[in-house]
Each structure stands twice: as C-alpha cells, then as structure tokens.
Design a protein around this motif. Structure first.
Motif, PDB file in Angstrom:
ATOM      1  N   UNK A  33       0.849  -1.191   0.000  1.00  0.00           N
ATOM      2  CA  UNK A  33       0.000   0.000   0.000  1.00  0.00           C
ATOM      3  C   UNK A  33       0.885   1.241   0.000  1.00  0.00           C
ATOM      4  N   UNK A  34       0.438   2.250  -0.734  1.00  0.00           N
ATOM      5  CA  UNK A  34       1.207   3.484  -0.884  1.00  0.00           C
ATOM      6  C   UNK A  34       0.687   4.579   0.054  1.00  0.00           C
ATOM      7  N   UNK A  35       1.408   5.691   0.070  1.00  0.00           N
ATOM      8  CA  UNK A  35       0.979   6.861   0.832  1.00  0.00           C
ATOM      9  C   UNK A  35      -0.412   7.294   0.359  1.00  0.00           C
ATOM     10  N   UNK A  36      -0.633   7.263  -0.947  1.00  0.00           N
ATOM     11  CA  UNK A  36      -1.945   7.618  -1.500  1.00  0.00           C
ATOM     12  C   UNK A  36      -3.033   6.685  -0.976  1.00  0.00           C
ATOM     13  N   UNK A  37      -2.734   5.394  -0.866  1.00  0.00           N
ATOM     14  CA  UNK A  37      -3.705   4.429  -0.366  1.00  0.00           C
ATOM     15  C   UNK A  37      -4.133   4.736   1.068  1.00  0.00           C
ATOM     16  N   UNK A  38      -3.252   5.402   1.813  1.00  0.00           N
ATOM     17  CA  UNK A  38      -3.551   5.739   3.200  1.00  0.00           C
ATOM     18  C   UNK A  38      -4.124   7.148   3.334  1.00  0.00           C
ATOM     19  N   UNK A  39      -4.655   7.703   2.249  1.00  0.00           N
ATOM     20  CA  UNK A  39      -5.400   8.949   2.334  1.00  0.00           C
ATOM     21  C   UNK A  39      -4.674  10.219   1.962  1.00  0.00           C
ATOM     22  N   UNK A  40      -3.493  10.112   1.341  1.00  0.00           N
ATOM     23  CA  UNK A  40      -2.757  11.314   0.937  1.00  0.00           C
ATOM     24  C   UNK A  40      -2.421  11.273  -0.551  1.00  0.00           C
ATOM     25  N   UNK A  41      -3.446  11.248  -1.414  1.00  0.00           N
ATOM     26  CA  UNK A  41      -3.186  11.132  -2.850  1.00  0.00           C
ATOM     27  C   UNK A  41      -2.500  12.357  -3.462  1.00  0.00           C
ATOM     28  N   UNK A  42      -2.563  13.506  -2.791  1.00  0.00           N
ATOM     29  CA  UNK A  42      -1.936  14.720  -3.328  1.00  0.00           C
ATOM     30  C   UNK A  42      -0.527  14.943  -2.792  1.00  0.00           C
ATOM     31  N   UNK A  43      -0.051  14.055  -1.949  1.00  0.00           N
ATOM     32  CA  UNK A  43       1.296  14.178  -1.391  1.00  0.00           C
ATOM     33  C   UNK A  43       2.335  14.009  -2.497  1.00  0.00           C
ATOM     34  N   UNK A  44       3.461  14.724  -2.407  1.00  0.00           N
ATOM     35  CA  UNK A  44       4.534  14.495  -3.381  1.00  0.00           C
ATOM     36  C   UNK A  44       5.106  13.074  -3.274  1.00  0.00           C
ATOM     37  N   UNK A  45       4.799  12.392  -2.162  1.00  0.00           N
ATOM     38  CA  UNK A  45       5.268  11.020  -1.950  1.00  0.00           C
ATOM     39  C   UNK A  45       4.141  10.004  -2.128  1.00  0.00           C
ATOM     40  N   UNK A  46       3.083  10.382  -2.850  1.00  0.00           N
ATOM     41  CA  UNK A  46       1.887   9.543  -2.975  1.00  0.00           C
ATOM     42  C   UNK A  46       2.189   8.132  -3.472  1.00  0.00           C
ATOM     43  N   UNK A  47       3.191   7.979  -4.330  1.00  0.00           N
ATOM     44  CA  UNK A  47       3.487   6.654  -4.889  1.00  0.00           C
ATOM     45  C   UNK A  47       4.490   5.857  -4.060  1.00  0.00           C
ATOM     46  N   UNK A  48       5.009   6.436  -2.974  1.00  0.00           N
ATOM     47  CA  UNK A  48       5.948   5.700  -2.126  1.00  0.00           C
ATOM     48  C   UNK A  48       5.208   4.662  -1.292  1.00  0.00           C
ATOM     49  N   UNK A  49       5.906   3.592  -0.971  1.00  0.00           N
ATOM     50  CA  UNK A  49       5.325   2.505  -0.186  1.00  0.00           C
ATOM     51  C   UNK A  49       5.271   2.928   1.280  1.00  0.00           C
ATOM     52  N   UNK A  50       4.083   2.859   1.831  1.00  0.00           N
ATOM     53  CA  UNK A  50       3.912   3.163   3.250  1.00  0.00           C
ATOM     54  C   UNK A  50       3.839   1.879   4.070  1.00  0.00           C
ATOM     55  N   UNK A  51       3.406   0.801   3.425  1.00  0.00           N
ATOM     56  CA  UNK A  51       3.315  -0.496   4.100  1.00  0.00           C
ATOM     57  C   UNK A  51       3.414  -1.597   3.056  1.00  0.00           C
ATOM     58  N   UNK A  52       4.252  -2.582   3.336  1.00  0.00           N
ATOM     59  CA  UNK A  52       4.236  -3.807   2.538  1.00  0.00           C
ATOM     60  C   UNK A  52       4.545  -4.974   3.457  1.00  0.00           C
ATOM     61  N   UNK A  53       3.978  -6.103   3.090  1.00  0.00           N
ATOM     62  CA  UNK A  53       4.172  -7.314   3.881  1.00  0.00           C
ATOM     63  C   UNK A  53       4.211  -8.492   2.920  1.00  0.00           C
TER      64      UNK A  53
END
Length: 140
Positions: A33-53
């Motif tokens: 899941x990315x930063x965008x997936x956690x509710x920040x689609x407009x963040x400059x880091x939206x495509x960075x991984x916030x969680x993976x398992x």
C-alpha cells in the motif's frame, strides 16, 4: 495469538522494487500500500510505499516501506547496514535463497562449512540489505 517479530526494512524510494524482488526469491503473497492508499493522494510522496508485507510459503514474513523523508523529526535515511536478516535452519532450500539474493549483490562470506559444523554465509543484496545464512548440518 501471542507475539512475533518481523523485520521491517526501510528503503530510500525503491521499496516496491525490493519487495517484488523478494517475492520472486521467496514466493508468497505480497500486500503493498502506498501513501496515496492511506489517504494522501496529493502528497509528493503519494506513490511511495507506506506499508508492505510479504508472507512466504516457508513461514517468513518480511515487511518494508519507503523512508518518510517528509516527516519532521524523523532521522535521515541510512542504508540497511545496521540490520541483518538471519535465516537459519536445516532446510537445504536456503541455498537457493542465498544464490538468488546474491544476484546483483555482494557475497561477503561464501556459503560453506564453518568451524562449528554448519554451512554459513552472508551477503549484501542489490538493495544494500545484509543477509546471514546458517544451514544446520549437525544435530543441535
């Protein structure tokens, strides 16, 4: 259920590439899941991984994320040389993992019989993560 410890590796923007590589090596199911997936689609880091398992058929769980370089007070990124992931057991399939992880990386100790009787080796993978292996060849 109890408790468990799972390594969570921090990457500098290439977590997706790393965990997809680890899925190729170990197999299993990958949740990402990315930063965008956690509710920040407009963040400059939206495509960075916030969680993976990654849960593997062998029972390993690896977690990873991209360094949150936009968080005030968060320590600066440092490659994974302060953590090593240790794989230990009598499963001869560990040799295959060693070979696959070494592609594009550096073997720091060839996988071979050691003075304590087991086969052991270590490497740094193409993402800068240290891995240590011990294949039990004697009765414990």
């Amino acid at each position: 259920m109890g408790s468990q410890v799972n390594p969570c590796i921090t990457f500098n923007g290439n977590a997706r590439q790393a965990v997809e590589f680890y899925r190729e090596v170990f197999g299993g199911e990958l949740e990402l899941r990315t930063v965008a997936d956690f509710g920040s689609p407009d963040s400059p880091n939206a495509d960075k991984v916030m969680h993976s398992r990654l849960d593997t058929p062998a029972g390993y769980t690896l977690m990873a994320w991209d360094h949150p370089d936009d968080r005030p007070g968060h320590p600066p990124y440092r490659p994974g040389n302060n953590v090593a992931i240790f794989l230990d057991g009598d499963d001869l399939g560990l040799r295959d993992y060693f070979e696959k992880l070494s592609v594009g990386g550096t073997v720091t100790l060839p996988l071979e019989k050691q003075v304590w009787g087991d086969e052991a080796g270590s490497l740094v993978d193409q993402f800068g993560i240290s891995w240590m292996f011990n294949i039990t060849t004697r009765n414990r």
